[in-house]
Scaffold this motif. Structure first.
Motif, PDB file in Angstrom:
ATOM      1  N   TRP A 195       0.832  -1.217  -0.154  1.00 32.66           N
ATOM      2  CA  TRP A 195      -0.070  -0.069   0.144  1.00 32.66           C
ATOM      3  C   TRP A 195       0.752   1.317  -0.055  1.00 32.66           C
ATOM      4  O   TRP A 195       0.522   2.096  -0.932  1.00 32.66           O
ATOM      5  N   TYR A 196       1.910   1.314   0.791  1.00 31.67           N
ATOM      6  CA  TYR A 196       2.674   2.606   1.223  1.00 31.67           C
ATOM      7  C   TYR A 196       3.931   2.652  -0.074  1.00 31.67           C
ATOM      8  O   TYR A 196       4.556   3.616   0.390  1.00 31.67           O
ATOM      9  N   THR A 197       3.989   1.584  -0.858  1.00 33.13           N
ATOM     10  CA  THR A 197       4.930   1.652  -1.686  1.00 33.13           C
ATOM     11  C   THR A 197       4.297   1.615  -3.032  1.00 33.13           C
ATOM     12  O   THR A 197       4.289   2.641  -3.959  1.00 33.13           O
ATOM     13  N   VAL A 198       4.008   0.482  -3.800  1.00 31.01           N
ATOM     14  CA  VAL A 198       3.494   0.148  -4.913  1.00 31.01           C
ATOM     15  C   VAL A 198       1.952   1.048  -5.317  1.00 31.01           C
ATOM     16  O   VAL A 198       2.210   1.811  -6.157  1.00 31.01           O
ATOM     17  N   GLU A 199       1.385   1.266  -4.189  1.00 27.98           N
ATOM     18  CA  GLU A 199       0.153   2.141  -4.579  1.00 27.98           C
ATOM     19  C   GLU A 199       0.489   3.678  -4.055  1.00 27.98           C
ATOM     20  O   GLU A 199      -0.135   4.718  -4.899  1.00 27.98           O
ATOM     21  N   PHE A 200       0.959   4.053  -3.044  1.00 23.36           N
ATOM     22  CA  PHE A 200       1.233   5.281  -2.561  1.00 23.36           C
ATOM     23  C   PHE A 200       2.355   5.948  -2.206  1.00 23.36           C
ATOM     24  O   PHE A 200       2.534   6.706  -1.827  1.00 23.36           O
ATOM     25  N   GLY A 201       3.374   5.097  -3.120  1.00 20.97           N
ATOM     26  CA  GLY A 201       4.846   5.828  -2.586  1.00 20.97           C
ATOM     27  C   GLY A 201       5.267   6.922  -3.273  1.00 20.97           C
ATOM     28  O   GLY A 201       4.810   7.269  -4.290  1.00 20.97           O
ATOM     29  N   LEU A 202       6.003   7.825  -2.493  1.00 21.26           N
ATOM     30  CA  LEU A 202       6.615   8.941  -3.245  1.00 21.26           C
ATOM     31  C   LEU A 202       8.271   8.496  -3.328  1.00 21.26           C
ATOM     32  O   LEU A 202       8.824   7.834  -2.578  1.00 21.26           O
ATOM     33  N   ILE A 203       9.032   9.497  -4.313  1.00 21.52           N
ATOM     34  CA  ILE A 203      10.510   9.290  -4.305  1.00 21.52           C
ATOM     35  C   ILE A 203      11.210  10.583  -4.249  1.00 21.52           C
ATOM     36  O   ILE A 203      10.397  11.429  -5.050  1.00 21.52           O
ATOM     37  N   ASN A 204      12.176  10.705  -3.735  1.00 20.50           N
ATOM     38  CA  ASN A 204      12.929  11.962  -4.054  1.00 20.50           C
ATOM     39  C   ASN A 204      13.863  11.811  -5.144  1.00 20.50           C
ATOM     40  O   ASN A 204      14.472  10.763  -5.422  1.00 20.50           O
ATOM     41  N   THR A 205      14.029  12.861  -5.939  1.00 16.25           N
ATOM     42  CA  THR A 205      14.722  12.953  -7.267  1.00 16.25           C
ATOM     43  C   THR A 205      15.576  14.253  -7.130  1.00 16.25           C
ATOM     44  O   THR A 205      15.057  14.959  -6.349  1.00 16.25           O
ATOM     45  N   PRO A 206      16.589  14.399  -7.819  1.00  9.55           N
ATOM     46  CA  PRO A 206      17.189  15.804  -8.046  1.00  9.55           C
ATOM     47  C   PRO A 206      16.515  16.830  -8.291  1.00  9.55           C
ATOM     48  O   PRO A 206      16.722  18.021  -7.779  1.00  9.55           O
ATOM     49  N   GLU A 207      15.327  16.568  -9.056  1.00  3.62           N
ATOM     50  CA  GLU A 207      14.293  17.749  -9.416  1.00  3.62           C
ATOM     51  C   GLU A 207      13.453  17.973  -8.475  1.00  3.62           C
ATOM     52  O   GLU A 207      12.305  18.861  -8.616  1.00  3.62           O
TER      53      GLU A 207
END
Ligand code: PHE
Ligand code: FE
Length: 288
Positions: A170-182
């Motif tokens: 749930w908290y990854t595949v469905e509702f995950g966020l990721i930090n990127t350089p942008e």
């Protein structure tokens, strides 16, 4: 709630719960719903979705207009990561779901939501499943994560800890966020396929945004039918892979059995917090 799709209803599912997509039987109206949703999402996802999502859409030609044909997707997807998309009649039992994932088969609904209720979903439809989930299956690290998750499902069944494992999904595949350089981006399929949650999860004052923490996630409740009260953020898909696939969950399952669940809105002193939410949305009653 049974889905109103005659092409689904007339079929007897196979033992593994799959059906035929019968692509040539989609109506013009159904194709148009896909195209409308696609165009609407691409506008809101600009600068919000992870670059890998856009890349996956492109690699699989999911923007040809109209509902994609699984055979066409599979020709490309199989070559890229060995994954395939298969149609199912609706929600399926956990063990069947895990077995498909462990064998690199992603199960997708055949039906598409009604044109006059674009934001209402009784069950995951083809837009959520294919637009939301399938693009990231072109990314080898994420493709491996999904398979490892399926294998992990067998273990969770043995330990009677499916709920803990489901929270990870749930908290990854469905509702995950990721930090990127942008900046921070969305990779979770549940968000990527939702116009309103795409804004809420990144810019909303209401929800918490906290760094990924496996054991903490496995103890955290979630909202099934409304925006999440907390989103968990990874730094990379490699981080996700290393902190799950390369970790034996058995001792964790044993340990957390004796610990209380964590309410969906709660922030703990041990959390790495990016944003502590006001929870004003949930307190005002949410969608209800
Ligand atoms: N490593 C986990 C276990 O031991 C399995 C798993 C891998 C679960 C990846 C989720 C994601 O059970
Ligand atoms: Fe989903």
């Amino acid at each position: 709630m049974p889905v109103n799709d005659p092409v689904v209803a007339e079929q007897t599912p196979a033992e593994d719960h799959t059906i035929d997509q019968c692509w040539d039987r989609y109506t013009e109206e159904e194709h148009q719903v896909w195209t409308t949703l696609y165009e609407r999402q691409m506008k809101v996802l600009k600068g919000r979705a992870a670059p890998e999502h856009f890349k996956g859409l492109e690699l699989l030609n999911l923007n040809d207009g109209g509902i994609p044909n699984f055979d066409r997707i599979n020709e490309k997807l199989y070559k890229l990561t060995g994954w395939q998309v298969v149609a199912v009649h609706g929600l399926i039992p956990n063990d069947v779901f895990f077995d498909h994932l462990a064998n690199r088969r992603f199960v997708a609904g055949r039906f598409i939501r009604d044109a006059d209720k674009l934001d209402y979903l009784p069950e995951p439809d083809i837009f959520h499943d294919v637009f939301g989930h399938v693009p990231l299956l072109t990314l080898p690290t994420f493709a491996d994560y999904m398979q490892a998750y399926g294998e992990g499902g067998y273990k969770a069944i043995k330990h009677d800890t499916i709920e803990n494992l489901t929270r990870l999904y749930w908290y990854t595949v469905e509702f995950g966020l990721i930090n990127t350089p942008e900046g921070r981006r969305i990779y979770g399929a549940g968000i990527v396929s939702s116009q309103s949650e795409s804004r809420f999860c990144l810019e909303g004052r209401s929800p918490n945004r906290i760094h990924f923490d496996l054991e903490r996630i496995m103890r955290t409740d979630y909202r099934y039918d409304d925006f999440q009260q907390t989103y968990f953020v990874i730094d990379s898909y490699e981080e996700l892979m290393e902190s799950t696939a390369n970790v034996d969950f058995t001792p964790i399952y044993e340990r957390i059995k004796n610990l209380p669940d964590i309410p969906a809105h709660k922030v703990l002193p041990t959390d790495k917090v990016y944003h502590e939410g006001t929870q004003e949305y949930a307190r005002a009653g949410g969608l209800a």
